[in-house]
Write a protein that holds these residues in place. Structure first.
Motif, PDB file in Angstrom:
ATOM      1  N   GLU A  38       5.747  26.390  26.968  1.00 33.49           N
ATOM      2  CA  GLU A  38       5.203  25.006  27.505  1.00 33.49           C
ATOM      3  C   GLU A  38       5.275  24.836  28.854  1.00 33.49           C
ATOM      4  O   GLU A  38       4.210  24.378  29.412  1.00 33.49           O
ATOM      5  N   LEU A  75      24.551  29.725  20.153  1.00 33.07           N
ATOM      6  CA  LEU A  75      23.427  29.020  20.413  1.00 33.07           C
ATOM      7  C   LEU A  75      22.848  28.752  19.057  1.00 33.07           C
ATOM      8  O   LEU A  75      22.492  27.508  18.916  1.00 33.07           O
ATOM      9  N   TRP A 135       6.863  31.765  19.043  1.00 37.07           N
ATOM     10  CA  TRP A 135       7.871  31.248  18.697  1.00 37.07           C
ATOM     11  C   TRP A 135       7.898  31.150  16.999  1.00 37.07           C
ATOM     12  O   TRP A 135       6.908  30.842  16.303  1.00 37.07           O
ATOM     13  N   MET A 178      10.889  22.407  16.217  1.00 41.67           N
ATOM     14  CA  MET A 178      11.679  23.425  16.894  1.00 41.67           C
ATOM     15  C   MET A 178      13.000  22.890  17.042  1.00 41.67           C
ATOM     16  O   MET A 178      13.435  21.837  17.237  1.00 41.67           O
ATOM     17  N   VAL A 184      12.047  30.656  25.324  1.00 44.05           N
ATOM     18  CA  VAL A 184      10.811  30.642  24.796  1.00 44.05           C
ATOM     19  C   VAL A 184       9.955  29.375  24.977  1.00 44.05           C
ATOM     20  O   VAL A 184       8.741  29.526  25.308  1.00 44.05           O
ATOM     21  N   ARG A 185      10.708  28.129  25.315  1.00 46.83           N
ATOM     22  CA  ARG A 185       9.922  26.915  25.612  1.00 46.83           C
ATOM     23  C   ARG A 185       9.505  27.001  27.023  1.00 46.83           C
ATOM     24  O   ARG A 185       8.492  26.428  27.423  1.00 46.83           O
ATOM     25  N   GLU A 196      16.159  20.994  31.659  1.00 50.24           N
ATOM     26  CA  GLU A 196      17.416  20.696  30.924  1.00 50.24           C
ATOM     27  C   GLU A 196      18.082  22.148  30.734  1.00 50.24           C
ATOM     28  O   GLU A 196      17.510  23.015  30.466  1.00 50.24           O
ATOM     29  N   LEU A 247      15.156  26.229  26.157  1.00 49.14           N
ATOM     30  CA  LEU A 247      15.187  27.683  25.380  1.00 49.14           C
ATOM     31  C   LEU A 247      14.186  28.418  26.432  1.00 49.14           C
ATOM     32  O   LEU A 247      13.065  28.020  26.813  1.00 49.14           O
ATOM     33  N   CYS A 291      14.389  32.942  21.788  1.00 50.81           N
ATOM     34  CA  CYS A 291      14.576  31.342  21.046  1.00 50.81           C
ATOM     35  C   CYS A 291      16.157  31.551  21.333  1.00 50.81           C
ATOM     36  O   CYS A 291      16.597  30.315  20.914  1.00 50.81           O
ATOM     37  N   LEU A 348      18.912  30.730  26.755  1.00 54.13           N
ATOM     38  CA  LEU A 348      18.637  29.529  27.729  1.00 54.13           C
ATOM     39  C   LEU A 348      17.939  29.685  28.933  1.00 54.13           C
ATOM     40  O   LEU A 348      18.100  30.929  29.500  1.00 54.13           O
ATOM     41  N   PHE A 380      23.908  19.210  26.825  1.00 52.44           N
ATOM     42  CA  PHE A 380      25.081  19.740  27.496  1.00 52.44           C
ATOM     43  C   PHE A 380      25.097  20.016  28.896  1.00 52.44           C
ATOM     44  O   PHE A 380      23.847  20.031  29.428  1.00 52.44           O
ATOM     45  N   ARG A 425      19.356  22.653  28.114  1.00 51.07           N
ATOM     46  CA  ARG A 425      19.294  23.142  26.868  1.00 51.07           C
ATOM     47  C   ARG A 425      17.977  23.647  26.462  1.00 51.07           C
ATOM     48  O   ARG A 425      17.674  24.037  25.285  1.00 51.07           O
ATOM     49  N   VAL A 481      16.389  22.512  18.976  1.00 56.83           N
ATOM     50  CA  VAL A 481      17.147  22.472  20.195  1.00 56.83           C
ATOM     51  C   VAL A 481      18.555  22.034  20.118  1.00 56.83           C
ATOM     52  O   VAL A 481      18.737  21.082  19.486  1.00 56.83           O
ATOM     53  N   PRO A 482      19.232  22.541  21.061  1.00 53.46           N
ATOM     54  CA  PRO A 482      20.787  22.244  20.937  1.00 53.46           C
ATOM     55  C   PRO A 482      20.881  20.698  21.426  1.00 53.46           C
ATOM     56  O   PRO A 482      19.980  20.437  22.307  1.00 53.46           O
ATOM     57  N   ALA A 483      21.863  20.131  21.213  1.00 49.69           N
ATOM     58  CA  ALA A 483      22.186  18.723  21.894  1.00 49.69           C
ATOM     59  C   ALA A 483      22.412  18.918  23.213  1.00 49.69           C
ATOM     60  O   ALA A 483      22.656  19.924  23.744  1.00 49.69           O
ATOM     61  N   LYS A 496      21.968  24.840  17.665  1.00 49.31           N
ATOM     62  CA  LYS A 496      20.813  24.205  17.253  1.00 49.31           C
ATOM     63  C   LYS A 496      21.109  23.355  15.979  1.00 49.31           C
ATOM     64  O   LYS A 496      20.542  22.323  15.575  1.00 49.31           O
TER      65      LYS A 496
END
Lengths: 297, 168
Positions: free
Chosen positions: B28, A39, B37, A1, B23-24, B17, B21, B59, B62, A7, B19, A3-5, A43
């Motif tokens: 989750e 986004l 996903w 999956m 969808v997660r 967090e 998303l 996806c 955020l 921030f 970051r 994921v962005p770093a 990613k």
């Protein structure tokens, strides 16, 4: 999956609040609206902002206003609203043509005109549209506003005139009389980026000659978003098939496409020429139909 | 950071967090795994959920951006009276085979029918054009949405007469 770093995220409550945040966080900050360009880039680590300033609550930037001889579009106006607007379709059918083929409905529910322009992707459709229409953009900072012609807005791929601590707040499009416009795009599949695309906007003088001509191209090189040479050819001339074909050839000659998995440079150059003449033909027909109906006079 | 998201009518507060998303968050944290996903690049559309009633690709949203808003997932389609007409339509018309695209397709169909009670085939195809199905060739999905439109309309025209009867 993917994921962005990491921030930090701040949600702006007003334009002033957004500008204060952008100033405070400097060049590590990026504005996020729809997020459908930013986004995915985050990613892939093609963008790595330290701070995201979310402007989705700034409904004060979500508007379409006909104001005298121009249409004012708030930066947070979503693609869907542009697509469904009757005012936009009446005065600037080039927008409606383009919006129909920009991404897909869920993406159009999120993406904004401000985000599209600020992303400054040379393949992005609204940049070509705004270029053809000779739009102006309003950039606001803490010190005040400045109005920049869209042709001076692009500084290169993914670079614009928006400076640190500033944001784009409005797009202004001149409403012209006896005008018509159109957008032509070739894409590999529904919702894809353009293989190449061309937009044309014409305004006719009383005698039927072309008074104002604008041509914008997408996906054929960062310096080709504004097709100046083709525009110059058209000004003051009588609309004709031969003229439109010649303008298309000029647009094709002047662009700088690169080969990728969407096509060869030669094919894209051919498309730029052919789509430019098709867009001009439709723009001229729409201008003529408007004059006939009395709407454009 | 703290987020508060209404999902299928229930408010959820969580520490996430920035970051993270959407969808997660759904799959989750809430274990609502009906939202699938797929490509992770907002191309395939299998992660479509309704954000304030409109389809979005989760996806590319955020969780932080969804805070303060309401989300509807496939788990929220079924009502107290049973399956949503869209779900029923997908059963009746065999609108799925592997089922991977189905949650997103059904939510898009729900949003379409909420705005347009009688969509044409073309309007249905346009509405689902951001979502990929590799099994059905879309034909049965379009039929399923039409089935839902027809039976939803019937349910709506029938219910007032039923209540009249009850009143007598």
């Amino acid at each position: 999956m993917q994921v962005p770093a990491s921030f930090d995220y701040r949600r702006a409550e007003s334009v002033d609040d957004a500008l204060a945040l952008l100033e405070r966080y400097g060049d590590g900050a990026r504005v996020i609206a729809g997020g459908h360009s930013l986004l995915p880039m985050m990613k892939l680590r093609l963008a790595r902002p330290e701070y995201l300033v979310d402007i989705n609550d700034l409904t004060e930037l979500d508007y379409l206003r006909l104001d005298g001889d121009r249409l004012r579009i708030g930066a947070l106006t979503r693609h869907r609203k542009l697509l469904e607007s009757e005012v936009v379709e009446h005065f600037f059918p080039i927008f409606t043509d383009a919006e129909r083929v920009i991404a897909d409905p869920p993406v159009r529910n999120r993406g904004t005109i401000g985000g599209s322009l600020c992303q400054a992707d040379p393949s992005e459709d609204l940049s070509a549209v705004c270029s053809a229409l000779a739009a102006e953009v309003v950039i606001r900072g803490r010190g005040g506003e400045r109005v920049v012609p869209v042709h001076e807005f692009y500084r290169g791929p993914y670079e614009t005139a928006v400076g640190v601590g500033e944001m784009l707040v409005e797009v202004r499009i001149p409403v012209r009389h006896r005008a018509g416009s159109a957008y032509e795009k070739v894409e590999r599949k529904a919702g894809d980026w353009a293989v190449a695309a061309a937009g044309a906007a014409l305004a006719l003088a009383q005698d039927g000659r072309i008074e104002v001509a604008g041509i914008g191209l997408a996906a054929v090189g960062a310096d080709a978003v504004h097709a100046r040479a083709a525009e110059e050819l058209l000004r003051g001339r009588e609309p004709s098939e031969e003229l439109f074909a010649e303008a298309g050839r000029r647009a094709g000659d002047d662009c700088e496409p690169v080969a990728d998995n969407r096509g060869t440079a030669e094919y894209k150059r051919h498309l730029a020429a052919e789509l430019t003449s098709r867009a001009l033909r439709r723009a001229a027909a729409r201008a003529a139909a408007g004059v006939e109906a009395g709407a454009g006079v | 950071m703290q987020v508060s998201i209404n999902v299928n009518g229930t408010d959820y507060n969580a520490e996430v967090e920035p970051r993270h998303l959407l969808v997660r968050f759904l799959r989750e944290d809430l274990r609502l795994t009906g939202t699938h996903w797929g490509c992770d690049t907002s191309n395939c559309g299998t992660c479509v959920v309704l954000l304030d009633g409109e389809p979005v690709k989760s996806c590319t949203v955020l969780a932080a951006m969804a805070s303060g808003h309401s989300v509807r997932t496939v788990e929220g389609l079924e009502g107290p009276d049973g399956l949503d007409p869209v779900q029923q339509g997908f059963m009746e018309e065999h609108g799925l085979q592997c089922g991977f695209c189905t949650p997103g397709m059904m939510l898009t169909a729900r949003a379409l029918l909420d705005r347009n009670h009688d969509p044409s085939e073309e309007q249905i195809r346009e509405a689902i054009s951001g979502q990929l199905c590799r099994c059905t060739g879309y034909l049965n999905i379009v039929r399923a949405v039409r089935w839902a439109a027809e039976h939803q309309a019937r349910a709506q025209t029938e219910s007032p007469s039923q209540s009249e009867t009850a009143g007598v």
